[in-house]
Scaffold this active site. Structure first.
Site, PDB file in Angstrom:
ATOM      1  N   ARG A  45      -7.360 -19.358  -5.664  1.00 52.35           N
ATOM      2  CA  ARG A  45      -8.694 -18.963  -5.221  1.00 52.35           C
ATOM      3  C   ARG A  45      -9.817 -19.356  -6.155  1.00 52.35           C
ATOM      4  NH1 ARG A  45      -8.023 -12.918  -3.440  1.00 52.35           N
ATOM      5  NH2 ARG A  45      -6.908 -13.065  -5.373  1.00 52.35           N
ATOM      6  N   HIS A 237      12.574  -5.399  10.132  1.00 49.68           N
ATOM      7  CA  HIS A 237      13.909  -5.448   9.519  1.00 49.68           C
ATOM      8  C   HIS A 237      14.948  -4.617  10.280  1.00 49.68           C
ATOM      9  CE1 HIS A 237      11.544  -7.231   6.465  1.00 49.68           C
ATOM     10  NE2 HIS A 237      11.198  -6.140   5.830  1.00 49.68           N
TER      11      HIS A 237
HETATM   12  C1  BG6 Z   1       9.260  -5.444   2.829  1.00 51.25           C
HETATM   13  C2  BG6 Z   1       8.449  -4.187   2.940  1.00 51.25           C
HETATM   14  O1  BG6 Z   1       9.202  -6.159   4.029  1.00 51.25           O
HETATM   15  O2  BG6 Z   1      10.622  -5.112   2.554  1.00 51.25           O
HETATM   16  C3  BG6 Z   1       8.561  -3.369   1.659  1.00 51.25           C
HETATM   17  O3  BG6 Z   1       7.088  -4.516   3.176  1.00 51.25           O
HETATM   18  C4  BG6 Z   1      10.012  -3.119   1.320  1.00 51.25           C
HETATM   19  O4  BG6 Z   1       7.868  -2.129   1.803  1.00 51.25           O
HETATM   20  C5  BG6 Z   1      10.796  -4.421   1.330  1.00 51.25           C
HETATM   21  O5  BG6 Z   1      10.058  -2.519   0.033  1.00 51.25           O
HETATM   22  C6  BG6 Z   1      12.274  -4.154   1.168  1.00 51.25           C
HETATM   23  O6  BG6 Z   1      12.955  -5.358   0.993  1.00 51.25           O
HETATM   24  P1  BG6 Z   1      14.327  -5.419   0.193  1.00 51.25           P
HETATM   25  O7  BG6 Z   1      14.786  -6.825   0.374  1.00 51.25           O
HETATM   26  O8  BG6 Z   1      14.008  -5.067  -1.229  1.00 51.25           O
HETATM   27  O9  BG6 Z   1      15.224  -4.403   0.818  1.00 51.25           O
END
Ligand code: BG6
Length: 493
Positions: A45, A237
């Site tokens: 930026r 997820h």
């Molecule tokens: C992200 C979320 O998509 O996934 C976060 O925005 C979360 O809040 C993270 O902590 C968790 O990912 P992982 O791979 O650490 O389980």
């Protein structure tokens, strides 16, 4: 075979770039996975950052890579393929022309534009790429959640990107799909006859999917408070995990066929609307508590403002198709929970007829426990005769497959994997627009119902398993969340 490509990383000094993307690209370079001639172009930026950038990412990489991964020589050669440039995404000025010059010197090689930026600038960024004639036939764009705030905003974002890129050139990341243990769900289900035939309402009593985290806000207050657990974790997820567990076998392991099967699951989710939300979905927000020996503040203290955002949710879901008729899927995720893990528990029905006398003790239903992280293992809980006793005495035992023992050199880096897949034009592990739409269509009415005052989040202590209402949700069905540690301690519950 992957050919040399240009990887333009918008938001090159952002948190995700420093924590995951640059370390992932470094790993790929060190493993020889980046073809000779590949260039990484992080956009920054301001002009001053350009001079400092390589030092900054080096420091970040040292912090975020594992101790034995960083190597000064490998880093020095990696630094040579980094071409940081100063570009104001929102303003099309001569900086964009300079970037165009750099990319056009690359002999029509493939371009991957990774938008590691807030979605509010996706559209203008794509527009400027278009106006500078930078979107070639082999260019692709990679975008990441949050893809919208609800169905409407997701539709707007997707439509804006679609003005400049064909659907086949849009790679929507859900980093859970890049985890090797998550892809293993497909192998487990469709390459093992024993599970193939034990995967439906006739044999399975219920399915539990948990992603529990110990972290709190992690400096992301402004984003997180506007999102909450449902949007941040379930819309993407958890629903993706649910799809992989519940989908029918694709006729082939191709992106189109896998996505089509996942979409059918999303479209078969029984809607939760109005009053049904209260009985099927629990919201929680953590208050101060003891997290494994350390006292941590509550969400509102961390935030420094009043808020009704949920940091925990547990939901009972039904999939209305014949395979899953009347099988509840319990979904759960939360921050500041007792333990960090992601796990799927398939709980089988108990034996149809019990032949053992009461004195033999209780039978424990079989469970297939798939731990996706932090360790990758698959356990089957079985009932055996206690061999140490003369009389027939039944007790639970665990058959344990630790995948790290089978694959010793393996190291999971979901972002590296997904960046390389995008460069190789393989969309299998990315989300189709229709999936995003279907997921929001199911999520939106829950969010709407949660606006009602009676649906405020329940408090739960940091370091616990969430609000009591979460346990009650399952208890009302005569079930409970499975916890293998408690089983090991002799308390199946
Ligand atoms: C992200 C979320 O998509 O996934 C976060 O925005 C979360 O809040 C993270 O902590 C968790 O990912 P992982 O791979 O650490 O389980």
């Amino acid at each position: 075979m992957l050919e040399a490509f240009d990887f333009v990383l918008f938001g090159g000094a952002g948190d995700l770039a420093l924590r995951k993307l640059i370390p992932g690209l470094f790993r790929a370079h060190r493993n020889g996975e980046l073809p000779e001639g590949t260039r990484i172009v992080p956009t920054l930026r301001n002009a001053e950052m350009v001079l400092e950038y390589k030092n900054k990412v080096r420091e970040a990489a040292q912090k975020h890579l594992n101790a034995n991964e960083f190597n000064a020589d490998a880093w020095a050669s990696f630094a040579e393929i980094l071409f940081p440039i100063f570009v104001d995404i929102a303003k099309k000025d001569e900086k964009w022309d300079q970037m165009a010059q750099l990319l056009n010197s690359g002999n029509n090689r493939q371009r991957v534009f990774y938008l590691s930026t807030p979605p509010s600038v996706f559209s203008v960024c794509c527009q400027h790429l278009h106006e500078c004639n930078l979107i070639t036939k082999t260019s692709r764009v990679v975008v990441e959640k949050p893809l919208g705030y609800d169905a409407k905003t997701a539709e707007e974002i997707n439509s804006q990107i679609a003005k400049y890129f064909a659907e086949s050139a849009i790679f929507r990341i859900d980093h859970y799909l890049g985890k090797e243990s998550v892809q293993n769900l497909l192998a487990l289900r469709f390459a093992n006859g024993i599970f193939e035939h034990l995967w439906d309402a006739r044999t399975i009593d219920n399915v539990q999917i948990t992603i529990s985290e110990t972290v709190g806000l992690e400096g992301r207050a402004s984003f997180y408070d506007g999102a909450g657990a449902l949007r941040d974790m379930v819309q993407n997820h958890i629903l993706q995990l649910l799809c992989l567990v519940a989908m029918e076998s694709p006729t082939k392991m191709t992106a189109d066929r896998i996505r089509a099967e996942k979409l059918k699951v999303l479209e078969s989710l029984r809607p939760l609307t109005g009053n049904t939300v209260r009985f099927n979905a629990v919201r929680g927000q953590y208050v101060a508590g003891d997290l494994n020996g350390t006292t941590v503040p509550g969400y509102l203290d961390e935030l420094g403002a009043p808020s009704n955002t949920e940091t925990f949710t547990a939901i009972r879901v039904h999939i209305d198709n014949s395979r899953w008729a009347n099988v509840p899927f319990y979904l759960r995720t939360g921050k500041r929970m007792k333990q960090r893990f992601a796990e799927i528990v398939i709980e089988y029905k108990d034996v149809a007829h019990r032949v053992f006398p009461e004195s033999a003790g209780t039978t424990t239903p079989n469970r297939l426990v798939i731990r996706l992280q932090p360790e990758e293992c698959i356990k089957i809980i079985m009932t055996s005769k206690n061999l140490g006793k003369h009389e027939m005495s039944l007790s639970p035992v665990v058959l344990n497959l630790n995948l790290a023992d089978a694959y010793k050199d393996y190291f999971s880096d979901a972002y590296k994997r997904l960046m390389l897949d995008a460069a190789a034009n393989d969309p299998s592990l990315f989300i189709h627009r229709a999936e995003v739409d279907a997921a929001w269509a199911w999520i939106d009415p829950i969010i709407e119902a949660w606006q009602r005052p009676e649906n405020k989040p329940h408090g739960y202590m940091a370091g616990s398993w969430g609000p009591i209402a979460s346990a009650q949700l399952l208890a009302s069905d005569g079930r409970s969340w499975f916890n293998i540690d408690e089983l090991a301690a002799g308390e199946s519950h």
